[in-house]
Design an enzyme around this catalytic site. Structure first.
Site, mmCIF file in Angstrom:
data_model
loop_
_atom_site.group_PDB
_atom_site.id
_atom_site.type_symbol
_atom_site.label_atom_id
_atom_site.label_comp_id
_atom_site.label_asym_id
_atom_site.label_seq_id
_atom_site.Cartn_x
_atom_site.Cartn_y
_atom_site.Cartn_z
ATOM 1 N N ARG A 28 31.313 37.674 11.927
ATOM 2 C CA ARG A 28 31.397 37.917 10.481
ATOM 3 C C ARG A 28 31.585 36.615 9.697
ATOM 4 O O ARG A 28 32.303 36.592 8.697
ATOM 5 C CB ARG A 28 32.537 38.881 10.147
ATOM 6 C CG ARG A 28 32.415 40.253 10.783
ATOM 7 C CD ARG A 28 31.535 41.167 9.951
ATOM 8 N NE ARG A 28 31.781 42.556 10.264
ATOM 9 C CZ ARG A 28 32.226 43.460 9.396
ATOM 10 N NH1 ARG A 28 32.463 43.142 8.153
ATOM 11 N NH2 ARG A 28 32.403 44.701 9.762
ATOM 12 N N ARG A 41 27.089 37.986 -3.428
ATOM 13 C CA ARG A 41 27.332 39.428 -3.278
ATOM 14 C C ARG A 41 27.361 40.104 -4.653
ATOM 15 O O ARG A 41 26.824 41.200 -4.821
ATOM 16 C CB ARG A 41 28.651 39.615 -2.527
ATOM 17 C CG ARG A 41 29.252 40.987 -2.488
ATOM 18 C CD ARG A 41 28.533 41.890 -1.515
ATOM 19 N NE ARG A 41 29.184 43.182 -1.487
ATOM 20 C CZ ARG A 41 29.096 44.095 -2.441
ATOM 21 N NH1 ARG A 41 28.369 43.861 -3.514
ATOM 22 N NH2 ARG A 41 29.720 45.242 -2.332
ATOM 23 N N TYR A 154 29.992 56.240 14.214
ATOM 24 C CA TYR A 154 29.859 56.249 12.748
ATOM 25 C C TYR A 154 29.004 57.424 12.294
ATOM 26 O O TYR A 154 29.268 58.045 11.266
ATOM 27 C CB TYR A 154 29.247 54.930 12.250
ATOM 28 C CG TYR A 154 30.246 53.794 12.230
ATOM 29 C CD1 TYR A 154 31.177 53.671 11.199
ATOM 30 C CD2 TYR A 154 30.272 52.854 13.250
ATOM 31 C CE1 TYR A 154 32.110 52.641 11.189
ATOM 32 C CE2 TYR A 154 31.197 51.820 13.245
ATOM 33 C CZ TYR A 154 32.113 51.718 12.217
ATOM 34 O OH TYR A 154 33.035 50.705 12.212
HETATM 35 O O1 CP3 Z 1 28.681 38.260 11.222
HETATM 36 C C1 CP3 Z 1 28.056 38.087 10.176
HETATM 37 O O2 CP3 Z 1 28.366 37.239 9.325
HETATM 38 C C2 CP3 Z 1 26.785 38.902 9.973
HETATM 39 C C3 CP3 Z 1 26.946 40.086 9.202
HETATM 40 C C4 CP3 Z 1 27.655 41.322 9.733
HETATM 41 C C5 CP3 Z 1 28.195 42.282 8.839
HETATM 42 N N1 CP3 Z 1 28.594 43.366 9.580
HETATM 43 C C6 CP3 Z 1 28.265 42.138 7.375
HETATM 44 C C7 CP3 Z 1 29.188 42.991 6.608
HETATM 45 C C8 CP3 Z 1 27.806 41.814 11.032
HETATM 46 C C9 CP3 Z 1 27.470 41.175 12.372
HETATM 47 C C10 CP3 Z 1 28.391 43.119 10.920
HETATM 48 C C11 CP3 Z 1 28.667 43.992 12.072
HETATM 49 C C12 CP3 Z 1 29.355 45.263 11.857
HETATM 50 N N2 CP3 Z 1 29.226 46.126 10.809
HETATM 51 C C13 CP3 Z 1 30.228 45.859 12.796
HETATM 52 C C14 CP3 Z 1 30.584 45.288 14.161
HETATM 53 C C15 CP3 Z 1 31.620 44.237 14.086
HETATM 54 C C16 CP3 Z 1 33.006 44.728 13.764
HETATM 55 O O3 CP3 Z 1 33.525 44.310 12.734
HETATM 56 O O4 CP3 Z 1 33.549 45.521 14.543
HETATM 57 C C17 CP3 Z 1 30.662 47.075 12.251
HETATM 58 C C18 CP3 Z 1 31.618 48.042 12.899
HETATM 59 C C19 CP3 Z 1 30.002 47.240 10.995
HETATM 60 C C20 CP3 Z 1 30.103 48.400 10.062
HETATM 61 C C21 CP3 Z 1 30.676 48.030 8.759
HETATM 62 N N3 CP3 Z 1 30.071 47.215 7.833
HETATM 63 C C22 CP3 Z 1 31.929 48.430 8.223
HETATM 64 C C23 CP3 Z 1 32.928 49.329 8.925
HETATM 65 C C24 CP3 Z 1 32.053 47.840 6.964
HETATM 66 C C25 CP3 Z 1 33.143 48.046 5.968
HETATM 67 C C26 CP3 Z 1 34.389 47.369 6.366
HETATM 68 C C27 CP3 Z 1 34.413 45.961 5.858
HETATM 69 O O5 CP3 Z 1 34.537 45.036 6.667
HETATM 70 O O6 CP3 Z 1 34.316 45.840 4.632
HETATM 71 C C28 CP3 Z 1 30.892 47.037 6.754
HETATM 72 C C29 CP3 Z 1 30.586 46.231 5.555
HETATM 73 C C30 CP3 Z 1 30.218 44.805 5.775
HETATM 74 N N4 CP3 Z 1 29.334 44.354 6.719
HETATM 75 C C31 CP3 Z 1 30.667 43.693 5.000
HETATM 76 C C32 CP3 Z 1 30.016 42.556 5.516
HETATM 77 C C33 CP3 Z 1 30.122 41.135 5.011
HETATM 78 C C34 CP3 Z 1 31.603 43.758 3.786
HETATM 79 C C35 CP3 Z 1 30.950 44.447 2.635
HETATM 80 C C36 CP3 Z 1 30.838 43.643 1.362
HETATM 81 O O7 CP3 Z 1 30.697 42.412 1.374
HETATM 82 O O8 CP3 Z 1 30.840 44.290 0.323
#
Ligand code: CP3
Length: 346
Positions: A28, A41, A154
């Site tokens: 991330r 964003r 999910y």
């Molecule tokens: O690593 C990186 O920089 C690449 C981007 C990336 C994102 N999500 C961007 C994101 C990657 C590799 C993921 C993987 C992901 N997404 C996982 C596996 C890794 C982990 O954390 O366990 C999972 C479970 C998800 C599903 C997901 N996406 C959730 C549960 C959420 C909401 C929770 C949160 O962290 O806000 C997201 C949203 C998300 N995906 C964000 C980002 C940067 C935040 C949303 C935003 O910026 O508004």
């Protein structure tokens, strides 16, 4: 003369070559701890707009490389593009995480329109092409997907809460899950192949919710599908692609996973005993991890101590420096810079 190459440290580590120091990237790494991410964003308006706009996705993929000079970029996307692409709508509401429509089991398990799938995900592949063009050739580009099980949780629980209550009920009779796991296995392998064709050098599979699956079902629901994905990729491309499997909370199954001889590097979470795993697992297996995201926030002497502890392993086994889970939004930039400094001095 023997020259240790300073380029493409991630790919080199994963293909058994020598590097001058551990490869460094962070799960991330493009995200809300970066002011430049927050700005892009906001410009995008919504998280999906950011993911599906190739110019903006390329921009945020490159932001952490510009700032920290990490060894690898990971394409900006999400594991939940897959349910969306096979017909289960996913929404991201601010401060709520993902919300999915109810799962239509029959319709999803019979999904067949792979052209539509490729088309729906084409902005991701376009972002990979653009990123590969702009990324220095000395850096590797990581494509990724969730695993069938983690995506399935999910889909079944519609993204709600963290208790995974419906998924846990489904685990009482795991064979009922197989049609869903199978369609996801096909979809994930296809998505990964498409990413490699677009320019990804390495792939990572996120199994963030692996630990919900009891030991007796892990072959059926986690490791057989992993093996299938690896073989589908190989069959489609005619060669293997370096793959990192991040099974969060299941390092107690890693010995078994190594015995299955799957060609994968192992992502290790911060609660695992890295040094014990080093004793227990074959010395050629690449480890990736496992700094605690919380310790990274706290900083200070605990941060230095934990970084050094991970780095001591690097002399004795191929090692990629990373966190044990995704970086958290409240992480101070200065602490990330400290990690970079110490890893580069290793
Ligand atoms: O690593 C990186 O920089 C690449 C981007 C990336 C994102 N999500 C961007 C994101 C990657 C590799 C993921 C993987 C992901 N997404 C996982 C596996 C890794 C982990 O954390 O366990 C999972 C479970 C998800 C599903 C997901 N996406 C959730 C549960 C959420 C909401 C929770 C949160 O962290 O806000 C997201 C949203 C998300 N995906 C964000 C980002 C940067 C935040 C949303 C935003 O910026 O508004």
């Amino acid at each position: 003369m023997f020259i240790i190459d300073m380029q493409n440290r991630l790919l080199k580590t994963l293909t058994g070559k020598s590097v001058d120091r551990p490869a460094l990237w962070m799960m991330r790494q493009a995200g809300r701890y970066l002011p430049e991410y927050l700005k892009t964003r906001q410009e995008a308006g919504s998280f999906w707009n950011l993911c599906f706009n190739p110019d903006l996705a390329t921009e945020v993929t490159l932001q952490p490389i510009r700032r920290f000079d990490y060894d690898a970029a990971i394409i900006f996307s999400d594991i939940l593009v897959i349910p969306q692409a096979i017909g289960q709508k996913v929404e991201f509401q601010p401060n709520h995480g993902p919300i999915l429509d109810a799962l239509q089991w029959d319709q999803i398990c019979q999904f067949q329109d792979w052209q539509k799938f490729d088309q729906g995900l084409s902005p991701v592949y376009q972002a990979i092409r653009q990123t590969r063009q702009q990324l220095n050739t000395s850096k590797d580009l990581i494509g990724f997907a969730g695993t069938p099980w983690t995506i399935a949780t999910y889909m079944i629980d519609q993204g709600k809460g963290h208790d995974h209550s419906k998924s846990r009920v489904a685990l009482n009779d795991p064979t009922t899950l197989i049609p869903l796991i199978e369609i996801l296995t096909t979809a994930i392998a296809r998505h990964l192949v498409n990413q490699v064709k677009a320019g990804a050098d390495v792939i990572q599979l996120f199994d963030s919710w692996a630990s919900i699956v009891p030991h007796q079902h892990r072959d059926l629901l986690l490791f057989n599908p992993l093996e299938k994905i690896i073989s589908l990729i190989h069959a489609e491309l005619g060669h293997s692609v370096p793959l990192i499997y991040f099974g969060r909370g299941i390092s107690d199954s890693y010995k078994h996973l190594c015995q299955r001889n799957l060609p994968a590097a192992l992502g290790i979470d911060q609660n695992a005993d890295l040094h014990q795993l080093h004793q227990d697992l074959p010395s050629n297996v690449v480890f990736q991890g496992n700094l605690s995201p919380q310790v990274l926030i706290d900083g200070g002497s605990a941060l230095d101590r934990d970084i050094e502890s991970i780095l001591t392993l690097y002399r004795n086994r191929p090692m990629i420096f990373n966190l044990g889970h995704g970086i958290l939004p409240q992480t101070p930039i200065a602490h990330v810079e400290r990690v970079c400094e110490l890893v580069r001095a290793a």
